[in-house]
Design an enzyme around this catalytic site. Sequence first.
Site, PDB file in Angstrom:
ATOM      1  N   HIS A  96     -64.892  -6.778 128.910  1.00 61.32           N
ATOM      2  CA  HIS A  96     -64.068  -7.702 128.125  1.00 61.32           C
ATOM      3  C   HIS A  96     -64.001  -7.215 126.675  1.00 61.32           C
ATOM      4  CE1 HIS A  96     -64.211 -11.218 131.042  1.00 61.32           C
ATOM      5  NE2 HIS A  96     -65.203 -10.465 131.498  1.00 61.32           N
TER       6      HIS A  96
ATOM      7  N   ASP B  97     -65.025 -17.181 128.363  1.00 62.99           N
ATOM      8  CA  ASP B  97     -64.479 -16.510 129.532  1.00 62.99           C
ATOM      9  C   ASP B  97     -64.116 -17.577 130.552  1.00 62.99           C
ATOM     10  OD1 ASP B  97     -63.895 -15.028 131.755  1.00 62.99           O
ATOM     11  OD2 ASP B  97     -65.810 -13.962 131.857  1.00 62.99           O
TER      12      ASP B  97
ATOM     13  N   TYR C 268     -68.684 -20.281 129.920  1.00 61.02           N
ATOM     14  CA  TYR C 268     -68.499 -19.165 130.846  1.00 61.02           C
ATOM     15  C   TYR C 268     -68.220 -19.765 132.222  1.00 61.02           C
ATOM     16  CZ  TYR C 268     -69.744 -15.112 133.767  1.00 61.02           C
ATOM     17  OH  TYR C 268     -69.733 -14.111 134.697  1.00 61.02           O
TER      18      TYR C 268
END
EC number: 3.1.11.2
Length: 268
Positions: A259, A155, A113
């Site tokens: 998302h 991500d 992330y």
Amino acid sequence: MISIASWNINSARLRMPIIARFLEQEAPDILCLQEIKCQEHQFPYKAFEELGYTHFAVHGQKGYHGVATVSRIPISEFSRHDWQDNGEARHVGVELTGPEAGALAGMVLENVYIPAGGDEPDRAINPKFGQKLDFLERMTRWADKVDRPTMIVGDFNIAPLESDVWSHKALLKVVSHTPLEVETLKRFQDAHGWTDVGREFIRDPQRYYTWWSYRNKDHTVNDRGRRLDHMWASPQLAQQATGHRIVEDARTWEKPSDHIPLITEMAS
């Protein structure tokens, strides 16, 4: 075949109902979650076990960030890198183990992330932007030394291509699509020769978005999306990818994440 999914879930506990819906509907073998927003002992292990996902690697912290990889085939935790250099829980790596993995046994799956980077694309006035660039530079130094079949997913908070955003012109000075971020991500890609698996199957210039802001009550009206989530593989490993898809409907489910999930299928 083994299917691997990635999803910034924006709170694993809050969104466990739609995680369950996704797992029942798509049945990936492995699911990498970002932004679980809980400490490791608070993660909803029992809910996953009831769905058949009994193998875990969880790197959490209180209230923010956090990543988790859950699997119905054997995995073992492989690594935890502090690419943020401040102790934040933004990465966990696992190794696929056991006969269920077939030819993919020994493959490393990195779940990351990357920081969003704040609002101003200038590290002089926005320290968060500088932290994001530094995070990517540390990842790049790591990638240069990767010597095993590896997939890195998560991500990335960067939409590198013009077709990864709803308007290239409008977003050139917006964090996530600035030329500096794109160049920095490209250096990371080149350090190991990563293959952008998603774009092998959803070819540029096709529209390909994975995130829509909560500020838009109905994201489908103006479709102002960005591709912030990625699944990249080592060059030889990428050749075993047989399919890739997104589950865009998940953005309309009850109490959705901003998302959506990505799924890559690998020949095993």
